[in-house]
Scaffold this motif. Structure first.
Motif, PDB file in Angstrom:
ATOM      1  N   LEU A 199      -5.233 -40.476 -11.652  1.00 59.46           N
ATOM      2  CA  LEU A 199      -4.994 -41.253 -12.864  1.00 59.46           C
ATOM      3  C   LEU A 199      -6.282 -41.753 -13.513  1.00 59.46           C
ATOM      4  O   LEU A 199      -6.247 -42.245 -14.647  1.00 59.46           O
ATOM      5  CB  LEU A 199      -4.059 -42.421 -12.546  1.00 59.46           C
ATOM      6  CG  LEU A 199      -2.678 -42.011 -12.012  1.00 59.46           C
ATOM      7  CD1 LEU A 199      -1.829 -43.233 -11.727  1.00 59.46           C
ATOM      8  CD2 LEU A 199      -1.971 -41.086 -12.992  1.00 59.46           C
ATOM      9  N   LYS A 200      -7.397 -41.636 -12.802  1.00 64.52           N
ATOM     10  CA  LYS A 200      -8.679 -42.003 -13.404  1.00 64.52           C
ATOM     11  C   LYS A 200      -9.151 -40.927 -14.370  1.00 64.52           C
ATOM     12  O   LYS A 200     -10.009 -41.190 -15.224  1.00 64.52           O
ATOM     13  CB  LYS A 200      -9.736 -42.222 -12.315  1.00 64.52           C
ATOM     14  CG  LYS A 200      -9.438 -43.412 -11.402  1.00 64.52           C
ATOM     15  CD  LYS A 200     -10.535 -43.578 -10.354  1.00 64.52           C
ATOM     16  CE  LYS A 200     -10.249 -44.758  -9.436  1.00 64.52           C
ATOM     17  NZ  LYS A 200     -11.301 -44.939  -8.394  1.00 64.52           N
ATOM     18  N   GLN A 201      -8.621 -39.728 -14.217  1.00 67.24           N
ATOM     19  CA  GLN A 201      -9.003 -38.625 -15.087  1.00 67.24           C
ATOM     20  C   GLN A 201      -8.288 -38.767 -16.432  1.00 67.24           C
ATOM     21  O   GLN A 201      -7.072 -38.966 -16.494  1.00 67.24           O
ATOM     22  CB  GLN A 201      -8.626 -37.282 -14.439  1.00 67.24           C
ATOM     23  CG  GLN A 201      -8.938 -36.056 -15.258  1.00 67.24           C
ATOM     24  CD  GLN A 201     -10.425 -35.808 -15.366  1.00 67.24           C
ATOM     25  OE1 GLN A 201     -11.182 -36.165 -14.484  1.00 67.24           O
ATOM     26  NE2 GLN A 201     -10.842 -35.204 -16.459  1.00 67.24           N
ATOM     27  N   LYS A 202      -9.008 -38.675 -17.513  1.00 66.46           N
ATOM     28  CA  LYS A 202      -8.430 -38.801 -18.842  1.00 66.46           C
ATOM     29  C   LYS A 202      -7.392 -37.700 -19.071  1.00 66.46           C
ATOM     30  O   LYS A 202      -7.662 -36.517 -18.868  1.00 66.46           O
ATOM     31  CB  LYS A 202      -9.518 -38.714 -19.907  1.00 66.46           C
ATOM     32  CG  LYS A 202      -8.997 -38.907 -21.330  1.00 66.46           C
ATOM     33  CD  LYS A 202     -10.129 -38.843 -22.336  1.00 66.46           C
ATOM     34  CE  LYS A 202      -9.588 -39.011 -23.758  1.00 66.46           C
ATOM     35  NZ  LYS A 202     -10.681 -38.948 -24.768  1.00 66.46           N
ATOM     36  N   GLY A 203      -6.201 -38.092 -19.482  1.00 66.44           N
ATOM     37  CA  GLY A 203      -5.132 -37.137 -19.761  1.00 66.44           C
ATOM     38  C   GLY A 203      -4.207 -36.904 -18.596  1.00 66.44           C
ATOM     39  O   GLY A 203      -3.202 -36.202 -18.736  1.00 66.44           O
ATOM     40  N   ALA A 204      -4.487 -37.472 -17.402  1.00 71.26           N
ATOM     41  CA  ALA A 204      -3.661 -37.228 -16.224  1.00 71.26           C
ATOM     42  C   ALA A 204      -2.257 -37.806 -16.399  1.00 71.26           C
ATOM     43  O   ALA A 204      -1.260 -37.154 -16.081  1.00 71.26           O
ATOM     44  CB  ALA A 204      -4.326 -37.807 -14.981  1.00 71.26           C
ATOM     45  N   SER A 205      -2.171 -39.037 -16.909  1.00 72.73           N
ATOM     46  CA  SER A 205      -0.852 -39.656 -17.116  1.00 72.73           C
ATOM     47  C   SER A 205      -0.037 -38.874 -18.140  1.00 72.73           C
ATOM     48  O   SER A 205       1.170 -38.654 -17.979  1.00 72.73           O
ATOM     49  CB  SER A 205      -1.019 -41.111 -17.579  1.00 72.73           C
ATOM     50  OG  SER A 205      -1.607 -41.895 -16.567  1.00 72.73           O
ATOM     51  N   LYS A 206      -0.708 -38.419 -19.206  1.00 70.61           N
ATOM     52  CA  LYS A 206      -0.029 -37.616 -20.220  1.00 70.61           C
ATOM     53  C   LYS A 206       0.447 -36.295 -19.641  1.00 70.61           C
ATOM     54  O   LYS A 206       1.532 -35.804 -19.956  1.00 70.61           O
ATOM     55  CB  LYS A 206      -0.973 -37.379 -21.397  1.00 70.61           C
ATOM     56  CG  LYS A 206      -0.346 -36.655 -22.561  1.00 70.61           C
ATOM     57  CD  LYS A 206      -1.334 -36.517 -23.710  1.00 70.61           C
ATOM     58  CE  LYS A 206      -0.702 -35.782 -24.886  1.00 70.61           C
ATOM     59  NZ  LYS A 206      -1.662 -35.640 -26.019  1.00 70.61           N
ATOM     60  N   SER A 207      -0.356 -35.710 -18.759  1.00 72.41           N
ATOM     61  CA  SER A 207       0.024 -34.469 -18.082  1.00 72.41           C
ATOM     62  C   SER A 207       1.247 -34.675 -17.201  1.00 72.41           C
ATOM     63  O   SER A 207       2.149 -33.836 -17.159  1.00 72.41           O
ATOM     64  CB  SER A 207      -1.144 -33.957 -17.243  1.00 72.41           C
ATOM     65  OG  SER A 207      -0.757 -32.873 -16.438  1.00 72.41           O
TER      66      SER A 207
END
Length: 349
Positions: free
Chosen positions: A188-196
């Protein structure tokens, strides 16, 4: 051209045989099912007749073709041929007796059958409607962070089977029956992970196809440190992904040969999955990241398309082409273009 010469039975090392469109007639020789190395047999568009064998190469519907022969019967069920008629004195006598009895009880039978069909149809429709409503309302089975941690041995590095842009995938064992699963833990620290995570859940919520990876459940919770945690649990694919097979060292001990037929089947199965997403989903879905590492193979080497983290829904009425092997908008990964060519370009021996 007559029947197939009996000399073919001596070709014990035969792997591939195409006898299509040769005007052959008569019965299909049964000695073909004794050629243990034969992996593909094409007998289509001839004039064969009689029963199709069901052993050896004839036991695999993907390895044999008999289309275009109008008078064939029998064989395995997947070939779609009609059963062979059995003629005999006993059967003829029984048919004769039935023809005598049917006029006597025809009115009663028709009345009873009509009533039965009406009741059966009504009951089946009611049951299907109730089952459909239950399936729509029933969510994925709930699972906690603690259960996933236990299943993967605290997300041990020894259970790590893959890493991607938005997270890592671990092998796990769940339930009393010891079911093997693959657990994708989002970073979840990676940008876009939650959207993915949301995109994949939305895409996989209502789609069902034998060539799409099956989501067993999802987990959106917090870990033992109180940090947000999101994971998706899939069915486990015993034979890994296509990228590993295409680039494996074939001399390595334990690596099986990757035959031409297996490669061709995978191409067809991936095409079926993409056709389903583009033409049979409402709204249509573009995968967005189709590449060899996202094509997973089960224990029978059947292909399953996975990783819908970049999937997009097409709201307009225009459908995208079933050849849409693309990446994110504005970018096409080199492997996405070349993997189909690599899959079939290597020489087959």
């Amino acid at each position: 051209m007559g029947s197939i010469p009996s000399s073919f039975s001596a070709l014990k090392s035969l792997h591939y045989l195409d006898l299509s469109r040769n005007n052959f007639s008569g019965q299909i020789p049964k000695y073909f099912q004794n050629l243990t190395l034969l992996q593909y047999l094409n007998l289509s568009f001839n004039k064969f007749e009689g029963e199709v064998p069901n052993e050896g190469v004839f036991g695999n519907a993907n390895a044999v073709s008999v289309v275009g022969n109008q008078h064939l019967c029998g064989g395995i069920q997947k070939l779609g041929l009609s059963p062979c008629k059995v003629q005999g004195l006993k059967k003829n006598k029984r048919s004769h007796n039935l023809k005598i009895m049917i006029p006597i009880v025809s009115c009663s039978i028709l009345l009873v059958m009509s009533l039965f069909l009406i009741i059966f149809t009504w009951a089946r429709r009611s049951k299907r409607k109730a089952s459909s409503m239950l399936q729509t309302q029933e969510p994925f089975p709930k699972i906690s962070y603690a259960e996933l941690s236990q299943a993967t041995n605290d997300f041990s590095s020894t259970n790590l089977i893959g890493e991607g842009s938005f997270g890592s995938v671990y092998k796990g064992i769940m339930g009393e029956n010891g079911m093997l699963v693959a657990v994708k833990v989002l970073n979840l620290k990676q940008k876009g992970a939650s959207k993915s995570f949301v995109a994949e859940c939305e895409a996989m919520r209502n789609i069902r196809h034998r060539n799409l990876i099956k989501v067993l459940t999802v987990c959106s919770s917090i870990d033992f440190k109180g940090v947000d945690f999101k994971a998706i649990v899939y069915e486990f694919m015993q034979n890994g992904n296509l990228d590993e097979w295409l680039h494996s060292n074939e001399v390595q001990v334990g690596v099986q040969s990757f035959s031409f037929i297996e490669r061709l089947n995978i191409v067809i199965e991936v095409a079926h999955a993409i056709e389903y997403l583009h033409y049979h989903c409402q709204p249509a879905i573009v995968h967005g990241d189709l590449k060899p590492s996202n094509i997973l193979l089960d224990h029978e080497m059947v292909a399953h398309v996975g990783d819908f983290g970049l999937a997009r829904f097409l709201i307009s009425s225009k459908k995208t082409s079933s050849l849409g092997i693309i990446g994110t908008i504005g970018y096409v990964a080199p492997g996405n273009i070349s993997f189909t060519l690599n899959l079939c370009s290597e020489s087959y021996s």
